[in-house]
Design a protein around this motif. Structure first.
Motif, PDB file in Angstrom:
ATOM      1  N   PHE A 169       2.767  18.869  27.611  1.00 56.75           N
ATOM      2  CA  PHE A 169       3.807  19.854  27.311  1.00 56.75           C
ATOM      3  C   PHE A 169       4.323  20.574  28.554  1.00 56.75           C
ATOM      4  O   PHE A 169       5.241  21.390  28.473  1.00 56.75           O
ATOM      5  N   ARG A 177       8.332  23.575  24.132  1.00 57.55           N
ATOM      6  CA  ARG A 177       6.893  23.383  24.315  1.00 57.55           C
ATOM      7  C   ARG A 177       6.120  23.792  23.062  1.00 57.55           C
ATOM      8  O   ARG A 177       5.231  23.082  22.608  1.00 57.55           O
ATOM      9  N   ARG A 181       4.164  21.095  20.897  1.00 60.97           N
ATOM     10  CA  ARG A 181       2.714  21.321  20.819  1.00 60.97           C
ATOM     11  C   ARG A 181       2.241  21.268  19.363  1.00 60.97           C
ATOM     12  O   ARG A 181       1.264  20.602  19.039  1.00 60.97           O
TER      13      ARG A 181
END
Length: 221
Positions: A169, A177, A181
């Protein structure tokens, strides 16, 4: 996604990695099926070196003692291409000469026969991550987040026995991100295989859940 029939824990048993007589790190830990084991530390702490050992592609300049096992099977001397490890790197590393769907078809085990079946699996994998209809797209036309999703599904359709996440990430912007994630961890845990994440970001470790091992700042390759 191709499922592993009998997921098994991944164990790093008394693993010590040295370079030029200097100890980089020592780790003993087990990741259970569906669990994320996070190895966290700053750049230069040796965490990516540990991941390379787990994947079977550690530079021979390093000296390693200890073992890596999947269930009761010792993988320490098993070649990388026979370990059935799924790996996500910082960069998606999509094949530029293949279509988006072709990238996923490439990873489907050869035991799955027939062009139609293999394409169907790839199309379903893309649909699962919001990329329905992207099979024939050129990877270069995708955004960073879309490339990350393709890389994830390419890894998962290979039916890995364990997953290795190398700061996947770190090159995404903050909003993307967080979204990526959540997707990666939910998909990885649903696959029911043990997962090792290496990261320098505490938010990654928090999102992953599970055990966190912090490593120091000795130099790594």
């Amino acid at each position: 996604m191709q499922a592993v029939d009998d997921p098994m824990p991944l164990t790093l048993a008394d693993v010590t990695i040295r370079l030029s007589g200097r100890t980089l790190l020592s780790v003993s830990a087990t990741a259970m099926p569906g669990e994320v084991l996070t190895v966290m530390g700053p750049s230069g702490s040796g965490k990516s070196t540990l991941l390379a050992f787990a994947g079977g592609f550690l530079d021979p300049a390093f000296r390693v003692t200890g073992r890596i096992l999947i269930g009761d099977r010792d993988l320490t001397d098993v070649p990388a291409n026979e370990r059935h490890a799924g790996i996500l790197f910082q960069d998606p590393l999509l094949f530029p000469h293949l279509s988006v769907g072709g990238n996923i078809v490439f990873a489907i085990p050869q035991a799955v026969k027939g062009h139609k079946m293999r394409r169907q699996i790839a199309e379903q994998a893309l649909e699962q991550v919001g990329l329905a209809g992207f099979f024939d797209r050129d990877p270069e036309t995708l955004s960073g987040g879309q490339k990350a999703r393709v890389a994830l599904q390419r890894t998962l359709v290979s039916a890995p026995h364990y997953l290795l996440l190398d700061e996947p990430f770190s090159k995404l912007d903050a909003a993307l991100r967080q979204q990526t994630r959540a997707l990666v961890f939910s998909k990885a845990k649903a696959a029911g295989v043990p997962i090792i994440l290496v990261t320098h970001d505490g938010a990654d470790a928090e999102a992953a859940g599970g055990r966190v091992i912090e490593v120091g700042t000795e130099a790594e390759a």
